[in-house]
Design a protein around this motif. Sequence first.
Motif, PDB file in Angstrom:
ATOM      1  N   GLU A  29       4.192  15.293  32.735  1.00 49.01           N
ATOM      2  CA  GLU A  29       3.897  14.545  33.576  1.00 49.01           C
ATOM      3  C   GLU A  29       2.415  15.147  34.377  1.00 49.01           C
ATOM      4  OE1 GLU A  29       5.712  12.302  36.487  1.00 49.01           O
ATOM      5  OE2 GLU A  29       6.728  10.630  34.856  1.00 49.01           O
ATOM      6  N   SER A  30       2.764  16.070  35.471  1.00 46.87           N
ATOM      7  CA  SER A  30       1.590  17.291  36.213  1.00 46.87           C
ATOM      8  C   SER A  30       0.999  17.586  35.443  1.00 46.87           C
ATOM      9  CB  SER A  30       2.418  17.653  37.048  1.00 46.87           C
ATOM     10  OG  SER A  30       2.890  18.623  36.907  1.00 46.87           O
ATOM     11  N   GLU A  87      -1.814  15.117  33.807  1.00 50.09           N
ATOM     12  CA  GLU A  87      -2.667  14.527  34.729  1.00 50.09           C
ATOM     13  C   GLU A  87      -4.125  15.694  35.031  1.00 50.09           C
ATOM     14  OE1 GLU A  87       0.553  12.051  37.585  1.00 50.09           O
ATOM     15  OE2 GLU A  87       0.006  13.911  37.946  1.00 50.09           O
ATOM     16  N   GLU A  91      -7.295  14.908  34.613  1.00 55.69           N
ATOM     17  CA  GLU A  91      -8.399  15.472  35.656  1.00 55.69           C
ATOM     18  C   GLU A  91      -9.707  16.509  35.060  1.00 55.69           C
ATOM     19  OE1 GLU A  91      -5.552  13.912  39.200  1.00 55.69           O
ATOM     20  OE2 GLU A  91      -6.027  16.187  38.742  1.00 55.69           O
ATOM     21  N   PRO A 102      -9.126  11.639  39.932  1.00 55.30           N
ATOM     22  CA  PRO A 102      -8.022  11.761  40.178  1.00 55.30           C
ATOM     23  C   PRO A 102      -7.561  11.063  38.997  1.00 55.30           C
ATOM     24  CG  PRO A 102      -8.226  10.477  41.913  1.00 55.30           C
ATOM     25  CD  PRO A 102      -9.130  10.307  40.925  1.00 55.30           C
ATOM     26  N   HIS A 125      -3.163   9.720  37.879  1.00 53.90           N
ATOM     27  CA  HIS A 125      -2.028   9.522  37.770  1.00 53.90           C
ATOM     28  C   HIS A 125      -1.029   9.288  36.366  1.00 53.90           C
ATOM     29  CE1 HIS A 125       1.834   9.096  40.180  1.00 53.90           C
ATOM     30  NE2 HIS A 125       1.586   7.856  39.805  1.00 53.90           N
ATOM     31  N   GLU A 166       2.750   8.054  34.881  1.00 53.71           N
ATOM     32  CA  GLU A 166       4.433   7.825  35.175  1.00 53.71           C
ATOM     33  C   GLU A 166       4.954   6.844  34.318  1.00 53.71           C
ATOM     34  OE1 GLU A 166       4.796   5.044  38.751  1.00 53.71           O
ATOM     35  OE2 GLU A 166       2.586   3.980  38.755  1.00 53.71           O
ATOM     36  N   LYS A 219      -2.993   6.191  35.825  1.00 51.81           N
ATOM     37  CA  LYS A 219      -4.053   5.303  36.519  1.00 51.81           C
ATOM     38  C   LYS A 219      -5.528   6.242  36.308  1.00 51.81           C
ATOM     39  CE  LYS A 219      -4.781   3.702  41.117  1.00 51.81           C
ATOM     40  NZ  LYS A 219      -3.668   2.887  42.068  1.00 51.81           N
TER      41      LYS A 219
END
Length: 217
Positions: free
Chosen positions: A90-91, A94, A98, A109, A111, A113, A140
Motif C-alpha cells: 500500500e505505502s 501510494e 505521488e 497525496p 491514499h 486501502e 483516493k
Amino acid sequence: MKQKRDLFLCITCLLIAFLLTLANDRSNDEALAARIAPEILRFHVLANSNSTQDQNLKLKVRTMLLNSIYEDLGENASLEDTKTYIRSHESILEKKAENYMKNLGYNYPAHMELTDCYFPTKTYGDMVFPCGTYEAVRVKIGEGKGHNWWCVLYPPLCFTDSSYAVVPDTSKEILRHSIDESDYLKLRKEPVKIHVKLKVLDLLPVNKKTAISQNPQ
C-alpha cells in the motif's frame, strides 16, 4: 368524472407495479452480488475533482497503478495473493502514485486501502456485475471529490477502455470455477438483437414494394 378517477387509479397501479419491479430487480441484483462478492476484488479510483485536468490525471494514475500491480503479481496470482500484495505494498504504491503525479506537475497525496464499497451495476465486455457491496482496492487522489472510475482487479477484468474490452477466457474460467454455475450464467450479457424495419414500406402499395425489392439502388 368516473372515467378520470378510473384513469388515475389505472396510472397509479401501473406506477406502483413499475416501482415494485424495480425494487425487486435491485434486490435480486444485490443478493447476487452478495453471493459472488467473496470471490471478487474491485478497483476504485477517486479523482481529486471533476476538472478536466484532474479527471485526465485520474485515468493516468489508474493505468500506471494497474500496470504496476499486474506486472508484479504475474499471471497466476490468486485472490488471496492479490489481497496480500495490496496490503504489503500500500505505502509503496501510494508513493509511486505521488511521484508519478509530481512528474506530471501535480502535488496531490495518494491514499490506498482495502475496504468495502457499494458499486452500481457495471458491464465489462460481455460480463455484467450487479450492484452491491464488494471488497475493493480504493485509491483516493487528493481530496477524492471527483467522479470515480472502477473495474474488477480480480479476476483480471480491468481495462483502460472497457467500451471495447473483451473479457479474457482465462478470467472467465477463474470466475466460473469460483462461483455457482447458475450465478455465473447470470453475469453473462446476452447479445441484443436489433431488427430494423422501414416503416415507410408499409405505406406503399404492394406493387411498389415489389418494385423496390426487385430494383435495389
